[in-house]
Every structure is written in C-alpha cells, then in structure tokens.
Design a protein around this motif. Structure first.
Motif, short mmCIF file in Angstrom:
data_model
loop_
_atom_site.label_atom_id
_atom_site.label_comp_id
_atom_site.label_asym_id
_atom_site.label_seq_id
_atom_site.Cartn_x
_atom_site.Cartn_y
_atom_site.Cartn_z
N PHE A 42 -1.65 0.61 -4.29
CA PHE A 42 -0.80 -0.52 -4.66
C PHE A 42 -0.36 -0.40 -6.12
O PHE A 42 0.80 -0.66 -6.47
N ALA A 43 -1.28 0.00 -6.97
CA ALA A 43 -0.95 0.18 -8.39
C ALA A 43 0.08 1.29 -8.58
O ALA A 43 1.03 1.15 -9.38
N VAL A 44 -0.08 2.39 -7.84
CA VAL A 44 0.89 3.48 -7.95
C VAL A 44 2.26 3.02 -7.48
O VAL A 44 3.29 3.33 -8.10
N CYS A 45 2.30 2.26 -6.38
CA CYS A 45 3.58 1.72 -5.90
C CYS A 45 4.21 0.79 -6.94
O CYS A 45 5.43 0.79 -7.13
N SER A 46 3.38 0.03 -7.63
CA SER A 46 3.90 -0.85 -8.67
C SER A 46 4.47 -0.06 -9.83
O SER A 46 5.49 -0.45 -10.43
N VAL A 47 3.84 1.06 -10.16
CA VAL A 47 4.39 1.94 -11.21
C VAL A 47 5.75 2.48 -10.79
O VAL A 47 6.69 2.55 -11.59
N ILE A 48 5.87 2.85 -9.52
CA ILE A 48 7.15 3.35 -9.02
C ILE A 48 8.22 2.26 -9.12
O ILE A 48 9.37 2.53 -9.51
N VAL A 49 7.86 1.04 -8.76
CA VAL A 49 8.82 -0.07 -8.86
C VAL A 49 9.21 -0.30 -10.32
O VAL A 49 10.39 -0.56 -10.64
N ALA A 50 8.25 -0.19 -11.22
CA ALA A 50 8.55 -0.37 -12.65
C ALA A 50 9.52 0.68 -13.15
O ALA A 50 10.48 0.38 -13.88
N TYR A 51 9.30 1.92 -12.77
CA TYR A 51 10.24 2.97 -13.16
C TYR A 51 11.61 2.76 -12.53
O TYR A 51 12.64 3.10 -13.12
N ALA A 109 7.05 1.02 1.16
CA ALA A 109 5.86 1.60 0.53
C ALA A 109 4.73 0.57 0.43
O ALA A 109 3.56 0.88 0.71
N TYR A 110 5.06 -0.65 0.04
CA TYR A 110 4.03 -1.70 -0.05
C TYR A 110 3.45 -2.02 1.33
O TYR A 110 2.23 -2.19 1.48
N TYR A 111 4.31 -2.09 2.32
CA TYR A 111 3.81 -2.42 3.66
C TYR A 111 2.94 -1.30 4.22
O TYR A 111 1.94 -1.57 4.90
N LEU A 131 9.01 10.14 -6.63
CA LEU A 131 9.69 10.09 -5.34
C LEU A 131 8.96 10.92 -4.29
O LEU A 131 8.90 10.54 -3.11
N TYR A 132 8.37 12.04 -4.71
CA TYR A 132 7.65 12.89 -3.76
C TYR A 132 6.40 12.20 -3.23
O TYR A 132 5.98 12.46 -2.09
N TYR A 133 5.80 11.36 -4.04
CA TYR A 133 4.66 10.56 -3.57
C TYR A 133 5.11 9.63 -2.45
O TYR A 133 4.44 9.49 -1.42
N THR A 134 6.24 8.98 -2.64
CA THR A 134 6.77 8.08 -1.61
C THR A 134 7.12 8.85 -0.34
O THR A 134 6.87 8.38 0.78
#
Length: 432
Positions: free
Chosen positions: A52-61, A93-95, A173-176
C-alpha cells in the motif's frame, strides 16, 4: 449386478502444492488472494501495508508528473485520456492489494474444495497436473521478464545512454505491470485448472464401453454427474472471488491500450519518437493480458459444452449386448436343463422342457436388457437436465462475460475510440 470400481492410487501432490510457486509469487508482490496456508495473518497484513505504501508513492509521483509535465501536453483530449488511464491504474493497484485482505479465507477454501474434487476424480481415472505446472512456469517467467528484468534493462539503458530521461515514475511503472500481470495470471491458472478437470471428465465419458454392460455405464454416468456438479460449484466460487477483479482489470486494460496507442499516434505525427519502444511493449502487454483471460475462459466454456455432445455420442456408440453371450453365461450358471427321461417320450418331454426354459431365459434377458437400457437413458436424460441448469460463465460482476466475443468487441471499441480521438486531435504544428 456386477459393479466395477476403478480406483487409482496416486501419490500426486495436491493442487495447492502444485500452485505453490505462483501463489507465493503473487503473495510476495502483494496482490490477489493466494497466500501460504501456514503463514500468520499478521505477516500478510504487514506485507500488504508495505505494498500500500509503495502504491501511495506511485500515486505521489503521478501527482508530481501532473504538475511538472501537465503544461507539456498541448492536446486537451490527450490529457483526458492520459489522466483517466492513470486514475484507473491507481485504483486497480490499490484494489489488487486490498483484494487479498478482503478475501483472506477464500484461497484455502478454494484449494480444499479442489483437492476434495481431485480425490474423487482420481478414484475413477488417473489425472496429471503437469500441463498446469507448465502454464504456471510460463506465467511466472512472463511476470519477471516484464517486471524486474525490464526494470533493470530500462534503468541501465537510460543510465548509460540518456541519463536525463530517467524518471522514478517510469521505473515504478514496471512494479505496477508486474502486479497486474501476476494477478491476472493467477486467475488464468485457476480457470485452467477447472478447464483441465472438465477435460478429464470428458475423457472419462469417452472411456465408457459396453463391454462392461449397461448397469456399469449407468453407475459411471451417475458418478460423473457428481464430479461435474463439483466443478460447476467451483466455477461459481471463482466468480465470487474474481468478479470485481475482472471488472477493474478489463477497464484498466482498455484505458491503457487506448491511451498508449493514442500516445504512439501523437509521437508519430509530431515526429517525437521518445519512449516509442516502451509504449509499444506496454499496449501489447495489456492487450495480451486481457486477451489471455478471454481465451482461457472460452476454453473452459467450450469444454463444458463438449460434455453433453460426448455423453450422447458415447451412448449412441454403445451397441446392445450379444444375446448369445448372455444366454451362454446363463447356461454356464446352471440354467441349462439336462434330459430327465429316456426313450422317445422322454426325449420329447426333455426337448419341451429345454425349449420352455430357453424361451424363459431369452425373455428374461430381453426384459433385463430393456430395463438396463432404460436406466442408462434415464441417467443420460438427468445429466442433460443438469447441463442445462449449470450453464457456466466467468463474468465481471455479471456485467459481461469473459469470452472471445468480448475480446472481439474490445478490439472494436478500441478502434472506434481511437478514430474519435484522432479526429479531435490537433498537432502543435498544425496551421491555425
């Protein structure tokens, strides 16, 4: 009535053990419902919080990119498509991360039910999970190739060739992509497991032979009906688990393919070929992801539909038993009446008695044969009604069915949207 039980002793591992590599991969990437059975729930929750934290970092970027590069996009229609695609990716990603917490107990329950079904199937016929393991290996290799490996190649290439074009959002993006792929691959493998069970059931039906007689065939059809019902119940459970996932995944694939193809078109028109290779790989990946889900669901549905055809073809090919053989068997079991009297009168009485007993045996065999054939016919008719009541389909929360027809519609809608976007698009160097 003679019953022939076919029991196959097998030391084959359970389906949960066979799917351990892809379930562990999905669990470590923090998406989907698979998880180690013996792992404490607290560990799974902590792992999901990290993701969840990593997804939040992606949203921040993504938000930083919006304020930094928002003025670069001169086309309003492209801005709409681009940020719609981003929002869809973030929501998905969050879901995907939340899905495993919401359906925490579903994976062990699904594996237990499949294991119980497999034990019943292996009592009737041998079954190997080798094809499932091969598909699973390909799915894991594709995930790592499109995720970590592509991330490393991208970072090294731009670090040595164009270091000014390295952006954290592109690397994340590759993480997603890896999360989205492994989550879809888990669903594909689960559906392939059900497809393989349907295939085994159909092969078992094809092995029905009149050499063992109508009572044996009727008994086998009843057992097959029970196995078939068990697979249909698993399909319902898979729909309950993955229904909303299919809806989000379909929307994510659609927006990603449309936005990426339109971005490629803009690059060609404006002669800006930066990131062209990455964009082409991106839309192909998401289109293939959606197409694979549709194709594997279609395979399972087709195998289900083959069951009714095979059962009727098998029964029609079963020839009536040889009456002479049946009479011979009766005579060997003591139904033959020896002569009781000597002389001309004795021979005549003996012949009359033998003819009477022979006719009685013939009539009894004909009656028994008709009763046995009626029993087989009743089992087939009941199986046909069962097939009509259990019309399996993999659906996205009942909004649409995942099949090849949806795939063709997916291509048509994408083409239509691209034509509309191209008509509204005006290049920067266009003459005003």
């Amino acid at each position: 009535m003679e019953e022939i039980h076919v029991q196959v002793e097998s030391n084959s591992p359970s389906i949960e053990h066979s799917l351990r590599p892809i379930s562990y991969t999905s669990w470590l990437l923090g998406v989907g419902v698979p998880r180690p059975r013996k792992c404490p729930k607290a560990v799974t929750i902590i792992l999901r919080i990290v993701h969840f934290a990593v997804c939040s970092v992606i949203v921040a970027y993504g938000a930083i990119d919006f304020f930094t590069f928002g003025s670069v996009f001169k086309s309003d229609i492209f801005k709409i498509m681009y940020y719609m695609n981003k929002v869809m990716c973030y929501v998905s990603a969050y879901y995907y991360v939340y899905h495993g917490i919401r359906q925490y107990d579903k994976w062990p329950e699904l594996m237990d039910r499949v294991k119980e079904l497999d034990q019943k199937i292996r009592r009737e016929t041998p079954m190997s999970d080798r094809p499932i393991k091969n598909v699973q290996a390909l799915a894991i290799l594709a995930t790592f190739a499109c995720g970590p490996l592509s991330l490393i190649v991208h970072a090294l290439y731009y670090y040595f060739i164009r270091p000014e074009d390295i952006f954290a959002s592109d690397l994340l993006l590759y993480y997603t992509i890896a999360q989205s792929l492994i989550n879809s691959f888990v669903f594909d493998v689960v559906v392939y497991v059900l497809y393989h069970r349907f295939q085994t059931i159909n092969e078992l039906i094809g092995q029905l032979d009149d050499r063992f007689g109508a009572p044996w065939i009727a008994l086998k059809i009843r057992r097959i009906r029970e196995l078939h019902t068990g697979i249909c119940d698993l399909v319902i459970m898979v729909n309950d688990i993955y229904g909303f996932h299919l809806l989000l995944c379909s929307a994510n694939c659609f927006t990603m393919v449309v936005a990426t193809l339109f971005r490629i078109y803009m690059g060609v028109v404006e002669k800006n070929y930066a990131f062209m290779l990455i964009n082409n790989i991106l839309w192909i990946l998401y289109a293939a992801q959606f197409g694979l889900m549709c194709c594997i669901c279609t395979l399972a549905r087709q195998e289900f539909n083959r069951t009714g055809i095979i059962i009727y073809a098998t029964v029609l090919n079963c020839k009536p038993a040889n009456l002479g053989k049946l009479n011979g068997a009766r005579n060997q079991s003591g139904l033959e009446v020896p002569p009781l009297l000597d002389g001309p009168d004795g021979e005549q009485n003996s012949n009359r008695s033998s003819n009477y007993n022979l006719n009685h045996v013939v009539m009894e065999n004909l009656l028994r044969k008709n009763l046995d054939r009626d029993r087989v016919r009743n089992e087939v008719n009941d199986f046909s009604i069962q097939l009509q009541q259990h019309r399996i389909a993999f659906t996205a929360c009942d909004f649409f069915e995942m099949n090849n027809a949806l795939l063709s519609g997916f291509v048509g809608v994408i083409t239509t949207y691209l034509i509309i976007l191209v008509q509204f698009y005006r290049p920067e160097n266009a003459i005003q």
